[in-house]
Write an enzyme that holds these catalytic residues in place. Structure first.
Site, mmCIF file in Angstrom:
data_model
loop_
_atom_site.group_PDB
_atom_site.id
_atom_site.type_symbol
_atom_site.label_atom_id
_atom_site.label_comp_id
_atom_site.label_asym_id
_atom_site.label_seq_id
_atom_site.Cartn_x
_atom_site.Cartn_y
_atom_site.Cartn_z
ATOM 1 N N SER A 178 40.067 44.127 55.195
ATOM 2 C CA SER A 178 40.682 44.259 53.870
ATOM 3 C C SER A 178 42.198 44.314 54.010
ATOM 4 O O SER A 178 42.718 44.837 54.993
ATOM 5 C CB SER A 178 40.204 45.553 53.215
ATOM 6 O OG SER A 178 40.911 45.791 52.022
ATOM 7 N N THR A 188 41.159 43.464 42.114
ATOM 8 C CA THR A 188 41.495 44.764 42.698
ATOM 9 C C THR A 188 42.425 45.584 41.809
ATOM 10 O O THR A 188 43.068 45.063 40.909
ATOM 11 C CB THR A 188 42.138 44.567 44.100
ATOM 12 O OG1 THR A 188 41.341 43.664 44.835
ATOM 13 C CG2 THR A 188 42.275 45.844 44.869
ATOM 14 N N ASP A 190 35.519 38.327 52.324
ATOM 15 C CA ASP A 190 36.637 38.826 53.131
ATOM 16 C C ASP A 190 36.338 38.765 54.626
ATOM 17 O O ASP A 190 37.189 39.116 55.441
ATOM 18 C CB ASP A 190 36.990 40.274 52.732
ATOM 19 C CG ASP A 190 37.906 40.316 51.520
ATOM 20 O OD1 ASP A 190 38.417 39.251 51.117
ATOM 21 O OD2 ASP A 190 38.109 41.403 50.955
HETATM 22 N N1 GLU Z 1 39.145 42.047 48.646
HETATM 23 C C1 GLU Z 1 40.543 42.018 48.966
HETATM 24 C C2 GLU Z 1 40.827 42.925 50.145
HETATM 25 O O1 GLU Z 1 40.129 43.875 50.343
HETATM 26 C C3 GLU Z 1 41.386 42.455 47.848
HETATM 27 C C4 GLU Z 1 41.472 41.438 46.806
HETATM 28 C C5 GLU Z 1 42.682 41.590 45.968
HETATM 29 O O2 GLU Z 1 43.431 42.516 46.091
HETATM 30 O O3 GLU Z 1 42.950 40.733 45.149
HETATM 31 O O4 GLU Z 1 41.762 42.697 50.838
#
Ligand code: GLU
Length: 610
Positions: free
Chosen positions: A482, A421, A463
């Site tokens: 998320s 991310t 997720d």
């Molecule tokens: N897919 C994760 C989320 O949407 C984020 C992953 C990350 O920040 O490392 O919470």
């Protein structure tokens, strides 16, 4: 600040620096893009990461890559607004951090219009394909053959093109805004230590693509070390395609077909109908979720973000602390116990009650109410870890009395943990704020690249919670929960700060701590980002017995005996002083001297301004 001449601002800055007033801040000379170096080049000291932050009087950008920050800065200087610059950064960082985000993923955006006082929330988070499997055993063993079972329908392009069309200034063409990204992919960018390490860690997954990997990394992935030039020709072609086609054409045309083909070839279920659904229904647009903390107003993300709701809940609980938070001392044992307790309480509620609020009943009113926070905060005990008390507490509360007497009941759920991310923020000359967090979930997503397209497909289906009947379980068209939560903070109705973070489940903890570093401890943006962090969690992936685990950055190892005495399973996460595990916050604070862009040394963060 705005309206002053550059010269005046430079004088102010040197005076402040001489007085030591700016702490860690050591802005670059000149215009923030490298002193006397030409603006247009991609070499020069704008890539110098020995200086992270910058104070700008007119406009400011901060991102986890100096190349991407430069793309945004140049758009601002060319007359673009904050949305134009943010979209330029978004495409550019999909090149610079192709491992963390890009056309195969999705994201969330918060904006604040300083004239109208209105907020905007664009949700372009990926969603489950109509045919997504709900046989959770199928998600257990992932290989190249079934890697795309983890791929949710990519919504990044729908989000960016719509945001540009609806909110862009119209003064710059789409081609102009995307050109820095195209050039970076075509001409190459320098490999950073972080990217080199991430490539090494993910080689097995990248090689799922067989020989096609050579099309992604034109010079091969072996021997890509710090300082090497990474060329991504296929990605450059795809970006050109996006620049010259509409959103509808993207989701019905040849790239969409290649995404569908890749998904089908690797055990996924994405169809052209799903792609069309993305074009027709994304992004989703609403206003920000709001909360308050001691006179500050928080504008953040509602579902499918859980992080935004958690931040408001944690701050509400901290407001109930009967005393001065600041007087506890920054990162003192009791301060850490206090914030660890509110983290545990909010993380417990997250797993039980938070998910895609357009698909399930999220009791957001109850979860963000001050009264519920007061009830939850009764669990805090000075000198004692919350779940270390032996009382057998449930990790979640009951918000129903504060939610119109009603809360839909779901089975308990857990979610996996990730680390990838990226996040970035912009303030333009008018003072408008745009902040994004975007992702393909794990580094390199599911590992699969649609043939000849040069971008990685996400593995966002991870997720979801894989428990039947839980609030965050897989369903057609549902978005996985998320933690992402780009956030704007106002004080007395005026912009105060904006920030976000990557870091999976550490995102809400990181944003909370940086927010408190500014609001309680008076730190400037860069100091607030660089201060060492902790992370305490309840349920995430862990058996109940380890529910009071607290992890600290190396600089805080002196806290371990005290935290252990309080009942925590306390550990230093790694020997890195600043570890990207604890997030990579990019943020901007409106300070007396100007817009202070801060950038996280835990990632390749860089703020640039003018
Ligand atoms: N897919 C994760 C989320 O949407 C984020 C992953 C990350 O920040 O490392 O919470």
């Amino acid at each position: 600040m705005r309206g002053r001449t550059s010269k005046f601002a430079a004088l102010l800055l040197s005076a402040a620096l001489a007085a030591g007033a700016l702490g860690a801040c050591a802005p670059q000379g000149g215009d923030g893009s490298g002193g006397d170096l030409p603006d247009t080049g991609q070499s020069g000291d704008f890539t110098d990461l020995s200086v992270r932050d910058y104070i700008g009087e007119n406009g400011i950008v901060t991102a986890a890559s100096p190349y991407a920050a430069k793309a945004g800065l140049d758009v601002l200087k060319d007359g673009g607004n904050a949305f134009d610059a943010a979209v330029a950064i978004s495409f550019a960082i999909g090149v610079a951090e192709a491992d963390a985000c890009g056309l195969g993923g999705g994201g969330l955006m918060i904006a604040y219009n300083v004239n109208s006082g209105q907020s905007l929330y664009y949700n372009f988070r990926e969603f489950a394909p109509a045919g997504a499997s709900t046989d959770y055993s199928e998600y257990e063993k992932i290989t190249a053959d079934n890697a795309c079972i983890e791929t949710a329908v990519p919504t990044q392009v729908a989000g960016l093109l719509t945001i540009l069309e609806e909110q862009g200034s119209g003064r710059l063409t789409k081609q102009r805004i995307m050109q820095p990204a195209i050039d970076m992919a075509r001409d190459g960018i320098e490999v950073t230590p972080e990217l080199s390490q991430n490539i090494k860690d993910s080689v097995a997954k990248i090689l799922y693509n067989g020989d096609d990997v050579w099309n992604v990394f034109s010079d091969g992935i072996e021997g890509l070390y710090e300082g090497d030039i990474l060329v991504q020709s296929d990605l450059a072609d795809t970006l050109e395609y996006v620049a010259t086609h509409t959103k509808e054409e993207f989701y019905t045309g040849e790239i969409a077909q290649k995404i569908v083909a890749a998904s089908q070839a690797h055990g996924g279920s994405i169809t052209m109908d799903d792609m069309r659904y993305a074009a027709e229904n994304y992004p989703k647009k609403s206003q920000a979720l709001t909360g308050t903390y001691k006179g500050y107003e928080i504008l953040t993300c509602a579902g499918p973000s859980t992080g935004g709701t958690m931040l408001i809940e944690m701050l509400n609980m901290l407001e109930c602390y009967d005393g001065s938070v600041a007087a506890l001392g920054h990162n003192s044992e009791e301060y850490v116990n206090l914030i660890a307790t509110v983290m545990q309480l909010a993380y417990g509620d997250k797993e039980k009650y938070m998910a895609d609020s357009s698909a399930v009943q999220v009791p957001v009113e109850g979860l963000t109410s001050k009264q519920y926070a007061a009830e939850r905060f009764e669990n805090y005990r000075a000198g004692h870890a919350y779940l270390g008390t032996g009382q057998g507490d449930l990790p979640y509360g009951d918000p129903s009395p504060y939610n119109g007497g009603q809360v839909q009941t779901y089975a308990d759920g857990t979610s996996g943990d990730h680390q990838s991310t990226t996040t970035f923020s912009v303030i333009d000359e008018a003072g408008n704020i745009v902040t994004f967090t975007q992702t393909i979930n794990n580094f390199f997503g599911c590992g699969i690249v649609p043939e000849g397209c040069g971008f990685f497909l996400n593995n966002e289906m991870r997720d979801f919670s894989y428990e039947q009947g839980s609030i965050n379980e897989v369903a057609p068209y549902k978005q996985p929960a998320s933690y992402m939560m780009p956030t704007v903070i106002l004080k007395d109705g005026r912009p105060y700060a904006t920030l976000g973070s990557p870091g999976g489940s550490r995102i809400p903890a990181a944003v909370l701590q940086v927010t408190l570093n500014m609001t309680e401890f008076g730190m400037d943006m860069q100091e607030a980002i660089e201060a060492p962090r902790v992370y305490c969690f309840t349920t995430s992936d862990e058996p109940e017995g380890t529910a009071k685990t607290i992890e600290v950055e190396a600089a805080l190892k002196n806290l371990l005996p005290g935290l252990a005495a309080m009942g925590y399973d306390a550990a230093v996460y790694s020997d890195r002083q600043l570890d990207p595990y604890f997030g990579g916050v990019q943020g901007i604070k409106v300070e007396e001297e100007g817009y202070h862009g801060g950038a996280d040394p835990r990632r390749d963060g860089k703020a640039l301004g003018y």
